[in-house]
Design a protein around this motif. Structure first.
Motif, PDB file in Angstrom:
ATOM      1  N   UNK A 215       0.780  -1.118  -0.034  1.00  0.00           N
ATOM      2  CA  UNK A 215      -0.113  -0.230  -0.181  1.00  0.00           C
ATOM      3  C   UNK A 215       0.950   1.164   0.619  1.00  0.00           C
ATOM      4  N   UNK A 216       1.840   1.446   0.995  1.00  0.00           N
ATOM      5  CA  UNK A 216       2.846   2.665   0.995  1.00  0.00           C
ATOM      6  C   UNK A 216       3.550   2.874  -0.418  1.00  0.00           C
ATOM      7  N   UNK A 217       3.779   1.291  -1.499  1.00  0.00           N
ATOM      8  CA  UNK A 217       4.691   1.306  -2.984  1.00  0.00           C
ATOM      9  C   UNK A 217       3.763   1.898  -3.569  1.00  0.00           C
ATOM     10  N   UNK A 218       1.922   1.664  -3.523  1.00  0.00           N
ATOM     11  CA  UNK A 218       0.343   2.474  -4.176  1.00  0.00           C
ATOM     12  C   UNK A 218       0.913   4.076  -4.304  1.00  0.00           C
ATOM     13  N   UNK A 219       1.052   4.396  -2.961  1.00  0.00           N
ATOM     14  CA  UNK A 219       1.472   5.537  -2.993  1.00  0.00           C
ATOM     15  C   UNK A 219       2.387   6.604  -3.362  1.00  0.00           C
ATOM     16  N   UNK A 220       3.766   5.813  -3.392  1.00  0.00           N
ATOM     17  CA  UNK A 220       4.753   5.721  -4.370  1.00  0.00           C
ATOM     18  C   UNK A 220       4.634   6.100  -5.321  1.00  0.00           C
ATOM     19  N   UNK A 221       4.112   5.545  -5.857  1.00  0.00           N
ATOM     20  CA  UNK A 221       3.664   5.129  -6.770  1.00  0.00           C
ATOM     21  C   UNK A 221       2.512   6.199  -7.583  1.00  0.00           C
ATOM     22  N   UNK A 222       1.790   6.419  -6.702  1.00  0.00           N
ATOM     23  CA  UNK A 222       0.809   7.784  -6.986  1.00  0.00           C
ATOM     24  C   UNK A 222       1.602   8.694  -7.004  1.00  0.00           C
ATOM     25  N   UNK A 223       2.215   9.151  -6.102  1.00  0.00           N
ATOM     26  CA  UNK A 223       3.423  10.037  -6.204  1.00  0.00           C
ATOM     27  C   UNK A 223       4.137  10.364  -7.456  1.00  0.00           C
ATOM     28  N   UNK A 224       4.470   9.520  -7.632  1.00  0.00           N
ATOM     29  CA  UNK A 224       5.250   9.914  -9.546  1.00  0.00           C
ATOM     30  C   UNK A 224       4.272  10.153 -10.077  1.00  0.00           C
ATOM     31  N   UNK A 225       3.404   9.739 -10.019  1.00  0.00           N
ATOM     32  CA  UNK A 225       2.301   9.673 -11.582  1.00  0.00           C
ATOM     33  C   UNK A 225       2.056  10.979 -11.298  1.00  0.00           C
ATOM     34  N   UNK A 230       1.119  16.789 -13.078  1.00  0.00           N
ATOM     35  CA  UNK A 230       0.992  18.257 -12.995  1.00  0.00           C
ATOM     36  C   UNK A 230       0.113  18.362 -11.976  1.00  0.00           C
ATOM     37  N   UNK A 231      -0.224  17.175 -10.932  1.00  0.00           N
ATOM     38  CA  UNK A 231      -0.746  17.114  -9.288  1.00  0.00           C
ATOM     39  C   UNK A 231      -0.688  17.009  -8.957  1.00  0.00           C
ATOM     40  N   UNK A 232      -1.416  17.854  -7.398  1.00  0.00           N
ATOM     41  CA  UNK A 232      -0.919  17.849  -6.304  1.00  0.00           C
ATOM     42  C   UNK A 232      -0.824  16.501  -5.369  1.00  0.00           C
ATOM     43  N   UNK A 233      -0.460  15.312  -4.963  1.00  0.00           N
ATOM     44  CA  UNK A 233      -0.639  13.963  -4.730  1.00  0.00           C
ATOM     45  C   UNK A 233      -1.700  14.277  -3.673  1.00  0.00           C
ATOM     46  N   UNK A 234      -0.706  15.080  -2.266  1.00  0.00           N
ATOM     47  CA  UNK A 234      -1.539  14.964  -1.354  1.00  0.00           C
ATOM     48  C   UNK A 234      -3.090  15.736  -1.260  1.00  0.00           C
ATOM     49  N   UNK A 235      -3.407  16.391  -2.587  1.00  0.00           N
ATOM     50  CA  UNK A 235      -4.573  17.046  -2.641  1.00  0.00           C
ATOM     51  C   UNK A 235      -5.520  15.681  -3.203  1.00  0.00           C
ATOM     52  N   UNK A 236      -5.358  14.744  -4.109  1.00  0.00           N
ATOM     53  CA  UNK A 236      -5.981  13.707  -4.925  1.00  0.00           C
ATOM     54  C   UNK A 236      -6.045  12.771  -3.684  1.00  0.00           C
ATOM     55  N   UNK A 237      -4.951  12.505  -2.655  1.00  0.00           N
ATOM     56  CA  UNK A 237      -4.857  11.477  -1.431  1.00  0.00           C
ATOM     57  C   UNK A 237      -6.149  11.278  -0.950  1.00  0.00           C
ATOM     58  N   UNK A 416      11.165  29.293  -1.170  1.00  0.00           N
ATOM     59  CA  UNK A 416      10.463  28.400  -2.151  1.00  0.00           C
ATOM     60  C   UNK A 416      10.684  26.718  -1.892  1.00  0.00           C
ATOM     61  N   UNK A 417       8.945  26.620  -1.512  1.00  0.00           N
ATOM     62  CA  UNK A 417       8.776  25.382  -1.177  1.00  0.00           C
ATOM     63  C   UNK A 417       8.276  24.301  -1.699  1.00  0.00           C
ATOM     64  N   UNK A 418       8.773  22.665  -1.639  1.00  0.00           N
ATOM     65  CA  UNK A 418       7.843  22.027  -3.323  1.00  0.00           C
ATOM     66  C   UNK A 418       7.843  20.726  -1.560  1.00  0.00           C
ATOM     67  N   UNK A 419       7.258  20.204  -2.525  1.00  0.00           N
ATOM     68  CA  UNK A 419       6.834  18.829  -1.191  1.00  0.00           C
ATOM     69  C   UNK A 419       6.521  17.952  -2.184  1.00  0.00           C
ATOM     70  N   UNK A 420       7.464  16.316  -2.169  1.00  0.00           N
ATOM     71  CA  UNK A 420       7.436  15.379  -2.838  1.00  0.00           C
ATOM     72  C   UNK A 420       6.110  15.113  -3.630  1.00  0.00           C
ATOM     73  N   UNK A 421       5.916  15.135  -5.049  1.00  0.00           N
ATOM     74  CA  UNK A 421       4.685  14.513  -5.256  1.00  0.00           C
ATOM     75  C   UNK A 421       3.485  15.304  -5.724  1.00  0.00           C
ATOM     76  N   UNK A 422       4.352  16.398  -6.020  1.00  0.00           N
ATOM     77  CA  UNK A 422       2.809  17.888  -5.904  1.00  0.00           C
ATOM     78  C   UNK A 422       3.693  17.844  -7.366  1.00  0.00           C
ATOM     79  N   UNK A 423       3.127  18.140  -8.115  1.00  0.00           N
ATOM     80  CA  UNK A 423       3.353  17.878  -9.811  1.00  0.00           C
ATOM     81  C   UNK A 423       2.471  19.413 -10.057  1.00  0.00           C
TER      82      UNK A 423
END
Ligand code: SAJ
Length: 425
Positions: A215-225, A230-237, A416-423
Motif C-alpha cells: 500500500x505504501x508502494x502504491x502511494x509512492x507510485x501515485x506520487x510519481x504519477x 501536474x497534480x498535487x498528490x496530497x490534494x489527490x489522496x 521556495x517550497x516543494x513537497x514530494x509528489x507535487x507536480x
C-alpha cells in the motif's frame, strides 16, 4: 497459572518491553542478551533503547526484583525468543540468531516447558527449524513441551500500549501448544488472543507487513504519477480518501525500519514465482530515495556543491531507530550527486554518514545551508516556525519529503517550497 518463571531471549525493541511487562505482572523474568554491554547497562539501570515509557517500565521491573538480566538462559517454565531476523546481502533471511537462541535453550528444556518464537520468520520456521533443534533435548514438541509462534505486532512509538491492547495470534505446533501460549500471554494481554497453527501465525505476520508495504508502494507510485501529470498528490489522496472504501497511505522518501522493509523479502525468498507483486512493491519502495533525489534535482538544478541540511535520519518520526532508513540512503545519494550534506538527527545526534557532516543541533545544521530538506517528520521539526527558521539560515529552498510543513506558511516566510509528489505548484 502454570508459568511462574520466564526466560526472554533477546532484549531489543520487542524482548525488553515484553520481559519488563511480564515482570511487572508478577512473573519472575530472566532477560537474556548475548551483548555484554546491554546486560551490564541494564544491570546498572541504563536502558539502551528509546521508546516512550520504556525506561520507567524497565526500571520498575528491575527494582521490583522480578526482572534480572543475564548473558545466558537459565531454567524456567517458559521461554520467549525475541531475537532479530535480519536479511543478508542477497535479501535472504538470516536465522542465525533464532538458531543460536534455540540451541541455548536446549540444555535447560524440561518436560512441561513452553517455548514461544516471536521473531518474524519465513513460513515453516517454527515447525521445520525450531522444533528439530529443541527436540535435541530428547523431548517431543507439542507433547513433552509446548511450542508456538506468536508474532509481535506492536508499532514503534506505541509499543507499551499495543503490547497489552493489540489482538495477539498464537500458533501452536499442536492445539495444546496454542492453548499454553494463550495462558502465558493472558497474564497481561487485554486484546483478543486467537489460536491457530504455527505456520498460519507466521504467514499472518508476514502478510500484515507485506500488505502495508504494497500500500505504501502504491502511494509512492501515485506520487510519481502526480508529479508527471501536474497534480498535487496530497490534494489527490485527500480527495480519493473521501471514498468510503479507499484509504491511500502517505508517499514519502521510502520504507524503512526493521520490519516492513525486510519481512516481504521472506515471502519472495520462500516462493519467488508466487510473489511478483510483493517483489515489485519492494523495488518501488527501495527506489524511492533515488526518486526523491531526482525530484530535488529537477526543482533546484545540479546538486554539485549545494549545501543541503538534511533533517532527520530515523526510519520514521519520533523514533531513534536508523535501521534500513530511506533517509540515510537519500543522504548518501545526495552526497554522491556532489551535494555538501549536513545531517541533523536529534534522536541519534552522534550518528555520522561517511562524506556528510553531522550537526548536533538544528541551528548548526541550517546555518550555512542552501536547501533545507525535511526527511523525517519528528515533532520538533514539524513544529518549526518558518519565520524563526528564516532568521537562522541563508537557505532559500525548502524540500519537504513527508508533507509535514504547511506550504503556504513556508511560502509566506519567503522560502521556495516543494513537497514530494507535487507536480501542480
Ligand atoms: N511509511 C510511509 N507511508 C505511510 C506509512 C509508513 O512511507 O503511510 C513508512 C514509514 O515512514 C517507515 C515505514 O513506512 O519508513 C514503516 O513504518 P510503519 O509505521 O508503517 O511501520 P513500522 O515498521 O514502524 O511497524 C510495522 C507495523 N506493521 C503494520 O502496521 C502492519 C507494526 O504493527 C509491526 O509490529 C511492526 O512493523 C513489526 O515489528 O513488524
Amino acid at each position: 497459572m502454570a508459568y511462574k518463571t520466564l526466560c526472554v531471549i533477546g532484549l531489543g525493541y520487542i524482548g525488553l518491553p515484553t520481559a519488563s511487562t511480564f515482570a511487572t505482572h508478577s512473573l519472575n523474568v530472566i532477560g537474556v542478551d548475548t551483548n555484554p554491554e546491554i546486560v551490564e547497562g541494564l544491570n546498572n539501570g541504563h536502558v539502551h533503547l528509546f521508546e516512550p515509557g520504556l525506561r520507567t517500565l524497565v526500571q520498575a521491573a528491575l527494582q521490583s526484583g522480578n526482572l534480572i538480566v543475564r548473558r545466558q538462559p537459565q531454567p524456567a517454565d517458559a521461554f520467549i525468543i525475541a531475537v532479530p531476523t535480519p536479511f543478508k546481502e542477497n535479501k535472504r533471511a538470516d536465522l542465525s540468531f533464532v538458531i543460536s537462541a534455540a540451541e541455548s535453550i536446549v540444555p535447560h528444556l524440561r518436560e512441561g516447558n513452553l517455548v514461544i518464537l516471536e521473531s518474524t520468520s519465513p513460513p515453516r520456521t517454527t515447525v521445520d527449524i525450531l522444533a528439530p533443534i529443541l527436540e535435541k533435548s530428547g523431548l517431543k514438541a507439542g507433547f513433552d513441551f509446548q511450542l508456538a509462534y506468536s508474532p509481535e505486532r506492536v508499532l514503534p512509538g506505541q509499543i507499551l500500549r499495543e503490547l497489552i491492547e493489540n489482538a495477539r495470534v498464537i500458533g501452536g505446533v499442536t492445539p495444546a501448544s496454542a492453548q499454553a501460549g494463550k495462558e502465558l500471554y493472558s497474564t497481561f494481554v487485554t486484546g483478543e488472543i486467537i489460536m491457530t497453527d504455527a505456520t498460519t501465525a507466521e504467514m499472518v505476520k508476514l502478510m500484515e507487513n507485506t500488505y502495508r508495504d504494497i500500500n505504501i508502494a502504491a502511494a509512492n507510485e501515485f506520487a510519481r504519477l502526480a508529479d508527471q501529470f501536474q497534480v498535487d498528490i496530497w490534494e489527490a489522496i485527500a480527495l480519493a480518501n473521501r471514498h468510503p472504501r479507499v484509504k491511500i497511505l502517505n508517499p514519502g522518501p521510502g520504507v524503512g525500519g526493521h520490519c516492513i522493509s525486510v519481512d516481504p523479502w521472506f515471502l519472495v525468498e520462500a516462493a519467488p514465482q508466487n510473489a511478483q507483486l510483493i517483489l515489485n512493491a519492494r523495488e518501488v519502495n527501495d527506489s524511492q530515495p533515488a526518486y526523491l533525489v531526482d525530484f530535488i534535482q529537477r526543482k533546484t538544478g545540479s546538486l554539485r556543491g549545494k549545501r543541503v541540511a538534511a533533517l532527520g535520519l530515523a526510519y520514521k518520526a519520533d523514533v531513534d531507530d536508523l535501521r534500513e532508513s530511506p533517509a540515510i540512503t537519500a543522504v548518501e545519494l545526495l552526497r554522491d550527486a556532489g551535494a555538501q550534506v549536513t545531517t541533523c538527527e536529534p534522536f541519534k545526534a552522534e550518528f555520522k554518514i561517511d562524506g556528510a557532516k553531522s550537526a548536533p543541533t538544528l541551528e548548526e545544521a541550517v546555518k550555512d545551508a542552501d536547501i533545507l530538506l525535511l526527511l523525517v517528520g519528528h515533532t520538533q521539526f514539524k513544529q518549526l516556525d518558518p519565520l524563526e527558521v528564516r532568521k537562522i539560515t541563508p537557505a532559500k529552498t525548502v524540500i519537504d519529503a513527508v508533507n509535514n510543513w504547511p506550504r503556504e506558511t513556508w511560502l509566506a516566510a519567503g522560502f521556495d517550497y516543494f513537497h514530494l509528489g507535487d507536480g501542480k505548484h
